[in-house]
Scaffold this active site. Structure first.
Site, mmCIF file in Angstrom:
data_model
loop_
_atom_site.group_PDB
_atom_site.id
_atom_site.type_symbol
_atom_site.label_atom_id
_atom_site.label_comp_id
_atom_site.label_asym_id
_atom_site.label_seq_id
_atom_site.Cartn_x
_atom_site.Cartn_y
_atom_site.Cartn_z
ATOM 1 N N LYS A 181 2.442 2.112 -5.172
ATOM 2 C CA LYS A 181 3.148 1.588 -6.337
ATOM 3 C C LYS A 181 2.403 1.852 -7.639
ATOM 4 C CE LYS A 181 3.331 -2.530 -4.497
ATOM 5 N NZ LYS A 181 2.902 -2.181 -3.136
ATOM 6 N N GLN A 226 2.216 -6.051 -3.211
ATOM 7 C CA GLN A 226 2.453 -6.084 -1.768
ATOM 8 C C GLN A 226 3.758 -5.339 -1.415
ATOM 9 O OE1 GLN A 226 1.640 -9.500 -3.206
ATOM 10 N NE2 GLN A 226 -0.456 -8.858 -2.997
ATOM 11 N N ASP A 282 0.814 -1.224 0.000
ATOM 12 C CA ASP A 282 0.000 0.000 0.000
ATOM 13 C C ASP A 282 0.843 1.268 0.000
ATOM 14 O OD1 ASP A 282 -2.453 -1.546 0.308
ATOM 15 O OD2 ASP A 282 -1.827 -1.839 2.385
ATOM 16 N N GLY A 327 -3.681 -4.285 -4.923
ATOM 17 C CA GLY A 327 -4.590 -3.204 -5.265
ATOM 18 C C GLY A 327 -3.835 -1.952 -5.641
ATOM 19 N N HIS A 328 -4.002 -1.489 -6.875
ATOM 20 C CA HIS A 328 -3.343 -0.279 -7.343
ATOM 21 C C HIS A 328 -4.399 0.732 -7.772
ATOM 22 C CE1 HIS A 328 0.551 -2.683 -8.473
ATOM 23 N NE2 HIS A 328 0.397 -2.508 -7.183
#
Length: 429
Positions: free
Chosen positions: A16, A223, A13, A40-41
């Site tokens: 990235k 991650q 988080d 999640g991006h």
């Protein structure tokens, strides 16, 4: 010109998605090399927000985007994310997106097993996203997984599914669950196969041809380094290797091709789910960081735990992760604090530590040793040049560099794509 491997250097988080998106306009190819749709991006482009989980961030810029063999692929999540992105106007043709023919699939039995384990009542849940990532990797290592290429062999699929369910049904019986039906799973796989098979490719060859043609490849990790299954805060980790070294193994290129290791580091620290967090703040300051930083997980929506910057943790991640330089994100969240703190060591049972030890009992006892830094009142939000930063903010950045042992190559000062201060171009090393 060098290739670049982007990894998180904390517990994920770190921002990235935006950085990979920003870098991708300088790259020719973007490649995911581990994880699954538990990543999640969030990309903010003008007034449009894109939320990516499985697809590489390069798809938004129309760059060749590949999903490597080190990724576990949920074909139903692939279908749903594909539709969502296409509804937002993103082109996702087989010429643009390639999925490794040897990537292992996440199946319904994996999601179910993940949830069953997380629902245990003995207090030993790991805090996974319940998306079946871990069980899918277990089957990969156990040499029974269904791979993308297996979908192209419908005649041989039934035998492979029966072999996999021989293992899973024994676990399901032990957990008091009904057995999974091989016929139902084969039918579901045959139904979803036409969605993903057009994208199947020998990714290793695609990347080799690109590298031989002197194209620039951006390897995108998910991650963070401290969630690495070998090097992170085990067992509160993900189920894959998240360090830069995995870029080669997870895509089928040689280790020299991974290039410049770029670590993404938030200007403070966050963590989602269970596990040790020495600098966690459960007070008003922690709440303030969470509100300002909009700290909610992209995939799960879970609120992130927040704390001061942990230089010990990041320095360890720099060494383990193969990081040559970092991007410091969310500097603007620290605007307005009278003073800031940086963790420079831990105290455990009266002894000073310059690393986070692997033992769970010691990690739980780790107390941060802080250094106090002067804060700043002027805004850093949206800054794109060093000269726009308050002197105290520059001092903070320089102190972070000293403590983690590598330079800050880039600064991110807002969620907007172009709000970046470039110090060193990672593609030039």
């Amino acid at each position: 010109m060098a290739n670049v491997t982007v990894i998180g250097a904390q517990w994920g988080d770190e921002g990235k998605g935006k950085i990979v998106d920003w870098l991708s306009h300088r790259a020719d190819v973007v490649a995911r090399f581990q994880g699954g749709h538990n990543a999640g991006h969030t990309l903010v482009v003008g007034n449009t927000t894109y939320k990516l989980s499985l697809f590489p961030s390069g798809v938004v810029r129309g760059k060749l985007s590949v999903i490597g063999n080190g990724v576990v692929v949920d074909p139903w999540a692939f279908r749903d994310e594909k539709k969502r992105l296409e509804d937002q106007g993103v082109e996702l043709t087989p010429d643009l997106v390639k999925v490794s023919e040897t990537a292992s699939l996440i199946l319904p039995v994996h999601r179910e097993l993940d949830a069953l384990r997380e629902n245990r009542d003995d207090g030993m849940a790991i805090g996974t996203t319940r998306r079946g990532i871990g069980p899918a990797y277990e089957d990969k290592v156990g040499r029974r997984s269904i791979r993308v290429c297996d979908l192209a062999d419908p005649d041989g699929l039934e035998a492979k599914v029966k072999d996999l369910l021989h293992h899973h049904n024994s676990i399901r019986r032990g957990l008091g669950q009904p057995e999974a039906s091989a016929a139902d799973l084969v039918r579901e796989l045959k139904e979803i196969a036409p969605v993903i098979l057009p994208y199947m490719a020998p990714v290793w060859r695609v990347l080799d041809e690109a590298i031989r043609a002197d194209q620039k490849v951006l390897f995108e990790g998910a991650q963070g380094a401290m969630l690495d299954v070998d090097h992170g805060t085990y067992p509160y980790v993900t189920s894959s290797n998240t360090v830069a070294g995995q870029a080669a193994a997870g895509t089928g290129v040689g280790p020299k091709s991974a290039g410049y290791g770029l670590g993404i580091v938030k200007a403070y620290t966050t963590r989602v789910g269970e596990g040790p967090f020495p600098t966690e703040l459960k007070d008003e300051i922690g709440r303030k960081l969470g509100e300002r930083g909009h700290e909610f997980g992209v995939v799960t929506g879970r609120q992130r735990r927040c704390g001061w910057f942990d230089a010990v943790l990041v320095r360890q991640a720099v060494t383990l992760g193969g990081i040559d330089g970092v991007v410091l994100t969310k500097l603007d969240v620290l605007d307005g604090f009278d003073e800031l703190k940086i963790c420079v060591a831990y105290e455990i049972d009266g002894e000073r530590y310059d690393r986070l030890p692997p033992e769970r009992a010691l990690q739980a006892k780790a107390k941060p040793v802080y250094e106090t830094i002067e804060g700043w009142s002027d805004s850093t939000f949206g800054a794109r040049e060093w000269g726009q930063l308050p002197a105290a903010a520059v001092k903070y950045v320089r102190r972070v560099e000293e403590l983690i042992g590598v330079p800050v190559a880039m600064l991110s000062t807002s969620p907007e794509r172009e709000d970046v201060i470039l110090v060193t171009d990672p593609f030039r090393g």
